[in-house]
Motif scaffolding. Structure first.
Motif, PDB file in Angstrom:
ATOM      1  N   PHE A 178       0.822  -1.209   0.000  1.00 36.83           N
ATOM      2  CA  PHE A 178       0.000   0.000   0.000  1.00 36.83           C
ATOM      3  C   PHE A 178       0.859   1.263   0.000  1.00 36.83           C
ATOM      4  O   PHE A 178       0.418   2.325  -0.463  1.00 36.83           O
ATOM      5  CB  PHE A 178      -0.938   0.001   1.212  1.00 36.83           C
ATOM      6  CG  PHE A 178      -0.261   0.169   2.538  1.00 36.83           C
ATOM      7  CD1 PHE A 178      -0.027   1.436   3.067  1.00 36.83           C
ATOM      8  CD2 PHE A 178       0.153  -0.935   3.270  1.00 36.83           C
ATOM      9  CE1 PHE A 178       0.607   1.591   4.294  1.00 36.83           C
ATOM     10  CE2 PHE A 178       0.783  -0.787   4.498  1.00 36.83           C
ATOM     11  CZ  PHE A 178       1.012   0.479   5.008  1.00 36.83           C
ATOM     12  N   GLU A 181       1.405   3.124  -3.311  1.00 34.23           N
ATOM     13  CA  GLU A 181       0.346   4.003  -3.814  1.00 34.23           C
ATOM     14  C   GLU A 181       0.577   5.449  -3.382  1.00 34.23           C
ATOM     15  O   GLU A 181      -0.003   6.369  -3.964  1.00 34.23           O
ATOM     16  CB  GLU A 181      -1.013   3.510  -3.308  1.00 34.23           C
ATOM     17  CG  GLU A 181      -1.358   2.103  -3.787  1.00 34.23           C
ATOM     18  CD  GLU A 181      -2.600   1.555  -3.116  1.00 34.23           C
ATOM     19  OE1 GLU A 181      -3.229   2.305  -2.339  1.00 34.23           O
ATOM     20  OE2 GLU A 181      -2.954   0.390  -3.388  1.00 34.23           O
ATOM     21  N   GLN A 182       1.395   5.656  -2.372  1.00 35.23           N
ATOM     22  CA  GLN A 182       1.711   7.008  -1.898  1.00 35.23           C
ATOM     23  C   GLN A 182       2.911   7.504  -2.699  1.00 35.23           C
ATOM     24  O   GLN A 182       4.055   7.438  -2.256  1.00 35.23           O
ATOM     25  CB  GLN A 182       1.983   6.983  -0.400  1.00 35.23           C
ATOM     26  CG  GLN A 182       0.798   6.465   0.396  1.00 35.23           C
ATOM     27  CD  GLN A 182       1.100   6.273   1.868  1.00 35.23           C
ATOM     28  OE1 GLN A 182       2.002   6.887   2.412  1.00 35.23           O
ATOM     29  NE2 GLN A 182       0.326   5.412   2.505  1.00 35.23           N
ATOM     30  N   ARG A 188       4.982   9.515   1.588  1.00 33.02           N
ATOM     31  CA  ARG A 188       5.386   8.156   1.948  1.00 33.02           C
ATOM     32  C   ARG A 188       6.349   8.193   3.135  1.00 33.02           C
ATOM     33  O   ARG A 188       6.295   7.341   4.029  1.00 33.02           O
ATOM     34  CB  ARG A 188       6.023   7.469   0.747  1.00 33.02           C
ATOM     35  CG  ARG A 188       6.266   5.982   0.948  1.00 33.02           C
ATOM     36  CD  ARG A 188       6.615   5.295  -0.348  1.00 33.02           C
ATOM     37  NE  ARG A 188       7.872   5.752  -0.897  1.00 33.02           N
ATOM     38  CZ  ARG A 188       8.012   6.490  -2.004  1.00 33.02           C
ATOM     39  NH1 ARG A 188       6.939   6.875  -2.663  1.00 33.02           N
ATOM     40  NH2 ARG A 188       9.199   6.863  -2.453  1.00 33.02           N
ATOM     41  N   SER A 191       4.473   8.331   6.393  1.00 33.54           N
ATOM     42  CA  SER A 191       3.938   7.013   6.774  1.00 33.54           C
ATOM     43  C   SER A 191       5.038   6.130   7.346  1.00 33.54           C
ATOM     44  O   SER A 191       4.857   5.457   8.368  1.00 33.54           O
ATOM     45  CB  SER A 191       3.289   6.330   5.561  1.00 33.54           C
ATOM     46  OG  SER A 191       2.149   7.029   5.122  1.00 33.54           O
ATOM     47  N   VAL A 238      -4.550   6.460   7.655  1.00 33.72           N
ATOM     48  CA  VAL A 238      -4.111   5.843   6.391  1.00 33.72           C
ATOM     49  C   VAL A 238      -3.653   4.407   6.638  1.00 33.72           C
ATOM     50  O   VAL A 238      -4.001   3.491   5.880  1.00 33.72           O
ATOM     51  CB  VAL A 238      -2.977   6.683   5.762  1.00 33.72           C
ATOM     52  CG1 VAL A 238      -2.324   5.914   4.609  1.00 33.72           C
ATOM     53  CG2 VAL A 238      -3.513   8.014   5.266  1.00 33.72           C
ATOM     54  N   ASP A 241      -6.726   2.266   7.200  1.00 34.44           N
ATOM     55  CA  ASP A 241      -7.451   1.985   5.959  1.00 34.44           C
ATOM     56  C   ASP A 241      -6.708   0.983   5.085  1.00 34.44           C
ATOM     57  O   ASP A 241      -7.327   0.246   4.313  1.00 34.44           O
ATOM     58  CB  ASP A 241      -7.684   3.279   5.176  1.00 34.44           C
ATOM     59  CG  ASP A 241      -8.631   4.236   5.893  1.00 34.44           C
ATOM     60  OD1 ASP A 241      -9.328   3.795   6.834  1.00 34.44           O
ATOM     61  OD2 ASP A 241      -8.662   5.432   5.519  1.00 34.44           O
ATOM     62  N   ALA A 242      -5.364   0.962   5.209  1.00 37.90           N
ATOM     63  CA  ALA A 242      -4.550   0.038   4.402  1.00 37.90           C
ATOM     64  C   ALA A 242      -4.501  -1.358   5.004  1.00 37.90           C
ATOM     65  O   ALA A 242      -3.966  -2.279   4.378  1.00 37.90           O
ATOM     66  CB  ALA A 242      -3.136   0.589   4.259  1.00 37.90           C
ATOM     67  N   TYR A 244      -2.921  -2.127   7.828  1.00 34.43           N
ATOM     68  CA  TYR A 244      -1.742  -2.311   8.672  1.00 34.43           C
ATOM     69  C   TYR A 244      -2.128  -2.226  10.146  1.00 34.43           C
ATOM     70  O   TYR A 244      -1.539  -2.916  10.993  1.00 34.43           O
ATOM     71  CB  TYR A 244      -0.696  -1.254   8.336  1.00 34.43           C
ATOM     72  CG  TYR A 244       0.561  -1.317   9.167  1.00 34.43           C
ATOM     73  CD1 TYR A 244       1.578  -2.218   8.854  1.00 34.43           C
ATOM     74  CD2 TYR A 244       0.741  -0.485  10.271  1.00 34.43           C
ATOM     75  CE1 TYR A 244       2.739  -2.283   9.625  1.00 34.43           C
ATOM     76  CE2 TYR A 244       1.894  -0.545  11.042  1.00 34.43           C
ATOM     77  CZ  TYR A 244       2.884  -1.447  10.714  1.00 34.43           C
ATOM     78  OH  TYR A 244       4.019  -1.513  11.484  1.00 34.43           O
TER      79      TYR A 244
END
Length: 256
Positions: A178, A181-182, A188, A191, A238, A241-242, A244
């Motif tokens: 995932f 995608e960032q 990124r 994250s 985020v 939602d992914a 993790y």
């Protein structure tokens, strides 16, 4: 997966550097597989291709090989700093193979794959320019801050002389896709930095308050951001939602 080198390939070589390069590259070509799609072999690029050594003919993933006798420490020496930053911004950084070998017994000890989406500006260190007396005076290289890559971004393929189950390797790689995608490296990077903070807690369940302990550390990494706590909450959402993280309610989370 055989872990022994084919020493017959370097019978005529005298340079230790050349011997090591031939042995490690030939081992990867003969034994390694693609940790992204599971293809049983990797193809080798022609020599002197910048920053990339192997590719998967099925999924087209690129890999750069770094190998050494001693275990990898905090940093891995890489190429030109400006070139690395340009690749980061264009999302063209290859995946990394970090290979540690036993030169006495001629075999692989550890092989770790770092997916390209774990590369962000915060883990690239600019080295000092070469001295004026150097052949490439003024050239500026970089280091990859290996110790700053989250544990989830260091996918073990061989660990302490034992191959890891291929299914486990593929699952570990897929779990963090995932992040790819960032596309913007700065986003990124946020994250990744929050994931590192979560890993530092060394626990499966944690609270938002515990993550806030790293507010000053994150502020130092991202000096242009003046809203650190809202950014932390955004990144946690985020990551939730992914898949993790799992949100448990009342500011509590669980690493899935």
């Amino acid at each position: 997966m055989k872990l022994e080198f084919n020493k017959g390939l370097v019978a005529t070589y005298t340079s230790p550097t050349q011997r090591a390069r031939v042995l490690t590259e030939s081992w990867v070509h003969a034994n390694a597989y693609c940790p992204s799609c599971g293809c049983n072999s990797l193809e080798k690029y022609q020599n002197n291709r910048p920053a990339t050594d192997f590719f998967c003919s099925d999924c087209r993933e690129d890999f750069e090989l770094k190998s050494q006798k001693s275990a990898f420490g905090a940093k891995i020496v890489d190429g030109a700093y400006d070139s690395m930053i340009r690749r980061l911004r264009s999302s063209s950084v290859p995946n990394l193979f970090a290979l540690n070998y036993d030169s006495n017994n001629g075999r692989v000890c550890d092989l770790v794959a770092v997916p390209s989406h774990f590369f962000a500006p915060s883990i690239i260190e600019r080295r000092k320019p070469l001295a004026e007396t150097a052949r490439r005076a003024g050239w500026v290289g970089c280091n990859i801050l290996f110790s700053q890559i989250p544990r989830s971004g260091r996918v073990a393929i061989v660990k302490e002389g034992v191959p890891v189950q291929k299914t486990d390797v593929l699952a570990a790689w897929k779990r963090m896709l995932f992040l790819r995608e960032q596309a913007k490296p700065e986003i990124r990077g946020w994250s990744l930095d929050v994931i590192k903070c979560i890993e530092k807690l060394n626990k499966t369940e944690f609270s938002l308050t515990e993550i806030y302990r790293y507010e000053s550390e994150l502020a130092a990494l991202h000096p242009n951001n003046k809203n650190i706590r809202p950014k932390i909450r955004q990144r946690l959402q985020v990551l939730r939602d992914a898949g993790y993280l799992e949100f448990l309610g009342r500011g509590n989370y669980r690493v899935v």
